[in-house]
Design a protein around this motif. Sequence first.
Motif, PDB file in Angstrom:
ATOM      1  N   MET A   1       0.836  -1.203   0.000  1.00 13.31           N
ATOM      2  CA  MET A   1       0.000   0.000   0.000  1.00 13.31           C
ATOM      3  C   MET A   1       0.871   1.253   0.000  1.00 13.31           C
ATOM      4  SD  MET A   1      -3.170   0.921   0.086  1.00 13.31           S
ATOM      5  CE  MET A   1      -4.237   2.255   0.527  1.00 13.31           C
ATOM      6  N   ARG A   2       1.879   1.242   0.894  1.00 21.34           N
ATOM      7  CA  ARG A   2       2.754   2.405   1.005  1.00 21.34           C
ATOM      8  C   ARG A   2       3.556   2.604  -0.284  1.00 21.34           C
ATOM      9  NH1 ARG A   2       6.477   3.226   6.265  1.00 21.34           N
ATOM     10  NH2 ARG A   2       6.301   5.481   6.332  1.00 21.34           N
ATOM     11  N   LYS A   3       4.017   1.465  -0.872  1.00 22.04           N
ATOM     12  CA  LYS A   3       4.792   1.537  -2.102  1.00 22.04           C
ATOM     13  C   LYS A   3       3.939   2.093  -3.238  1.00 22.04           C
ATOM     14  CE  LYS A   3       7.786  -1.273  -4.997  1.00 22.04           C
ATOM     15  NZ  LYS A   3       8.302  -2.605  -5.278  1.00 22.04           N
ATOM     16  N   GLY A   4       2.693   1.640  -3.302  1.00 18.64           N
ATOM     17  CA  GLY A   4       1.770   2.129  -4.333  1.00 18.64           C
ATOM     18  C   GLY A   4       1.535   3.626  -4.209  1.00 18.64           C
ATOM     19  N   THR A   5       1.384   4.090  -2.964  1.00 19.28           N
ATOM     20  CA  THR A   5       1.177   5.526  -2.724  1.00 19.28           C
ATOM     21  C   THR A   5       2.398   6.321  -3.165  1.00 19.28           C
ATOM     22  OG1 THR A   5      -0.217   5.000  -0.814  1.00 19.28           O
ATOM     23  CG2 THR A   5       0.601   7.243  -0.970  1.00 19.28           C
ATOM     24  N   MET A   6       3.588   5.774  -2.884  1.00 21.70           N
ATOM     25  CA  MET A   6       4.819   6.464  -3.275  1.00 21.70           C
ATOM     26  C   MET A   6       4.945   6.536  -4.793  1.00 21.70           C
ATOM     27  SD  MET A   6       7.577   5.038  -0.497  1.00 21.70           S
ATOM     28  CE  MET A   6       8.930   5.890  -1.263  1.00 21.70           C
ATOM     29  N   ILE A   7       4.550   5.459  -5.474  1.00 22.72           N
ATOM     30  CA  ILE A   7       4.621   5.453  -6.947  1.00 22.72           C
ATOM     31  C   ILE A   7       3.657   6.483  -7.513  1.00 22.72           C
ATOM     32  CG2 ILE A   7       4.091   4.087  -9.005  1.00 22.72           C
ATOM     33  CD1 ILE A   7       5.191   1.647  -7.477  1.00 22.72           C
ATOM     34  N   ILE A   8       2.421   6.484  -6.972  1.00 24.39           N
ATOM     35  CA  ILE A   8       1.426   7.460  -7.437  1.00 24.39           C
ATOM     36  C   ILE A   8       1.903   8.883  -7.157  1.00 24.39           C
ATOM     37  CG2 ILE A   8      -0.908   8.343  -7.049  1.00 24.39           C
ATOM     38  CD1 ILE A   8      -1.761   5.403  -6.591  1.00 24.39           C
ATOM     39  N   GLY A   9       2.457   9.079  -5.954  1.00 18.88           N
ATOM     40  CA  GLY A   9       2.975  10.409  -5.607  1.00 18.88           C
ATOM     41  C   GLY A   9       4.105  10.825  -6.530  1.00 18.88           C
ATOM     42  N   GLY A  10       4.981   9.847  -6.873  1.00 17.66           N
ATOM     43  CA  GLY A  10       6.086  10.140  -7.785  1.00 17.66           C
ATOM     44  C   GLY A  10       5.589  10.521  -9.165  1.00 17.66           C
ATOM     45  N   ILE A  11       4.558   9.794  -9.643  1.00 19.83           N
ATOM     46  CA  ILE A  11       3.980  10.101 -10.962  1.00 19.83           C
ATOM     47  C   ILE A  11       3.350  11.495 -10.964  1.00 19.83           C
ATOM     48  CG2 ILE A  11       2.149   9.449 -12.580  1.00 19.83           C
ATOM     49  CD1 ILE A  11       2.734   6.509 -11.811  1.00 19.83           C
ATOM     50  N   VAL A  12       2.594  11.797  -9.892  1.00 16.99           N
ATOM     51  CA  VAL A  12       1.955  13.116  -9.783  1.00 16.99           C
ATOM     52  C   VAL A  12       3.013  14.216  -9.760  1.00 16.99           C
ATOM     53  CG1 VAL A  12       0.615  14.615  -8.254  1.00 16.99           C
ATOM     54  CG2 VAL A  12      -0.151  12.264  -8.677  1.00 16.99           C
ATOM     55  N   LEU A  13       4.090  13.989  -8.999  1.00 16.41           N
ATOM     56  CA  LEU A  13       5.167  14.973  -8.913  1.00 16.41           C
ATOM     57  C   LEU A  13       5.831  15.169 -10.272  1.00 16.41           C
ATOM     58  CD1 LEU A  13       6.907  16.831  -7.161  1.00 16.41           C
ATOM     59  CD2 LEU A  13       8.382  14.856  -6.676  1.00 16.41           C
ATOM     60  N   LEU A  14       6.066  14.064 -10.980  1.00 17.50           N
ATOM     61  CA  LEU A  14       6.677  14.144 -12.309  1.00 17.50           C
ATOM     62  C   LEU A  14       5.781  14.918 -13.280  1.00 17.50           C
ATOM     63  CD1 LEU A  14       8.930  13.355 -14.275  1.00 17.50           C
ATOM     64  CD2 LEU A  14       7.701  11.203 -14.691  1.00 17.50           C
ATOM     65  N   LEU A  15       4.478  14.606 -13.235  1.00 15.51           N
ATOM     66  CA  LEU A  15       3.528  15.312 -14.099  1.00 15.51           C
ATOM     67  C   LEU A  15       3.475  16.803 -13.767  1.00 15.51           C
ATOM     68  CD1 LEU A  15       0.567  12.757 -14.265  1.00 15.51           C
ATOM     69  CD2 LEU A  15       2.192  13.329 -16.088  1.00 15.51           C
ATOM     70  N   LEU A  16       3.551  17.111 -12.477  1.00 16.22           N
ATOM     71  CA  LEU A  16       3.547  18.513 -12.056  1.00 16.22           C
ATOM     72  C   LEU A  16       4.789  19.235 -12.571  1.00 16.22           C
ATOM     73  CD1 LEU A  16       2.246  20.793 -10.434  1.00 16.22           C
ATOM     74  CD2 LEU A  16       3.480  19.969  -8.416  1.00 16.22           C
ATOM     75  N   ILE A  17       5.944  18.578 -12.474  1.00 14.71           N
ATOM     76  CA  ILE A  17       7.187  19.170 -12.974  1.00 14.71           C
ATOM     77  C   ILE A  17       7.107  19.386 -14.483  1.00 14.71           C
ATOM     78  CG2 ILE A  17       9.650  18.708 -13.358  1.00 14.71           C
ATOM     79  CD1 ILE A  17       9.644  17.299 -10.596  1.00 14.71           C
ATOM     80  N   LEU A  18       6.585  18.371 -15.203  1.00 19.92           N
ATOM     81  CA  LEU A  18       6.449  18.494 -16.664  1.00 19.92           C
ATOM     82  C   LEU A  18       5.488  19.631 -17.036  1.00 19.92           C
ATOM     83  CD1 LEU A  18       6.303  14.742 -17.766  1.00 19.92           C
ATOM     84  CD2 LEU A  18       8.159  16.391 -18.180  1.00 19.92           C
TER      85      LEU A  18
END
Length: 202
Positions: A1-18
């Motif tokens: 669960m925690r790993k999934g949240t981190m992956i989603i958070g990483g994707i959101v952060l990457l999209l925000l940066i882009l």
Amino acid sequence: MRKGTMIIGGIVLLLLILFLFWQSTYNGFVTMDESVKAQLGQLNNVYQQRTDLIPNLVETVKGSANMERQTLTDVISARSRATGMTLTPEALKDPQAFQNFQKVQGDLSGALARLLVVVEKYPELKSQANYTVLMSQLEGQENRIRLERNRYNDLVREYNARIRSFPASTIAGMSGFTQYPYFEAAAGAENAPKVNFGTPDG
């Protein structure tokens, strides 16, 4: 669960940066594009000021010297063509329209240069205050045209380099930003105009 949240958070952060990169780059293109267009407006303005001076110059020369009429006719004709043509931002995207504008303005500059050479034959004209003032204004206008063309070319160089640089070029291509053309010196502009007065060495 925690790993999934981190992956989603990483994707959101990457999209925000882009998104922020895209927004910043796009807004930079808009600013540079508007700067080029504003400079084009200023350049059109100084071309128009030169065109406005010519009738007074022609009338002063006409009234002061029985000179070569073809030279005056060439100036009047070139002015007429230049008056009917303004370079718009849309025309910058049309290579033929841009070349036509450069040719018309170059023809006018050439006709004025030939007129100045012809006038050298008439010292009584050069001594008149009206003529002196008009020539001073016209020479100042020619200098302003060169200055504004150089400023335009500087802005275009910066803009063109920016939209061709990766990864900004990807955003430029997807957003419809294309290169602007440069003003170039007319062919033969480095040579002084020659006028033949009918003398053996003329």
